[in-house]
Write a protein that holds these residues in place. Structure first.
Motif: not given
Length: 75
Positions: A63-67, A72-74
């Motif tokens: 998810x972090x890669x897509x966003x 840590x942000x998610x």
């Protein structure tokens, strides 16, 4: 568009075994469909690589890669 999924379970095996089994299943399908190497299959404008090993990541990492943010942000 239509959505298709595969779901299967095997007793007495962990998620690492299931990831390896899924990797082998997808490689077998790619080899059966493609009459050539499976490390660079062109699908529209996408280059697909079914050669082992597949990249492994957590759901949070994907998810972090897509966003385009840090895990840590998610969290």
């Amino acid at each position: 568009p239509e959505f298709t999924t595969v779901e299967y379970y095997i007793a007495d095996h962990d998620y690492m075994f299931m990831m390896l089994l899924t990797e082998k299943l997808l490689q077998h399908i790619a080899k059966a469909v493609i009459a050539g190497p499976i490390d660079d299959i062109l699908f529209g404008s996408y280059h697909l690589n079914f050669a082992a090993p597949f990249e492994r990541m957590t759901m949070q990492e994907s998810v972090a890669r897509v966003l385009k943010c840090n895990v840590e942000d998610i969290e």
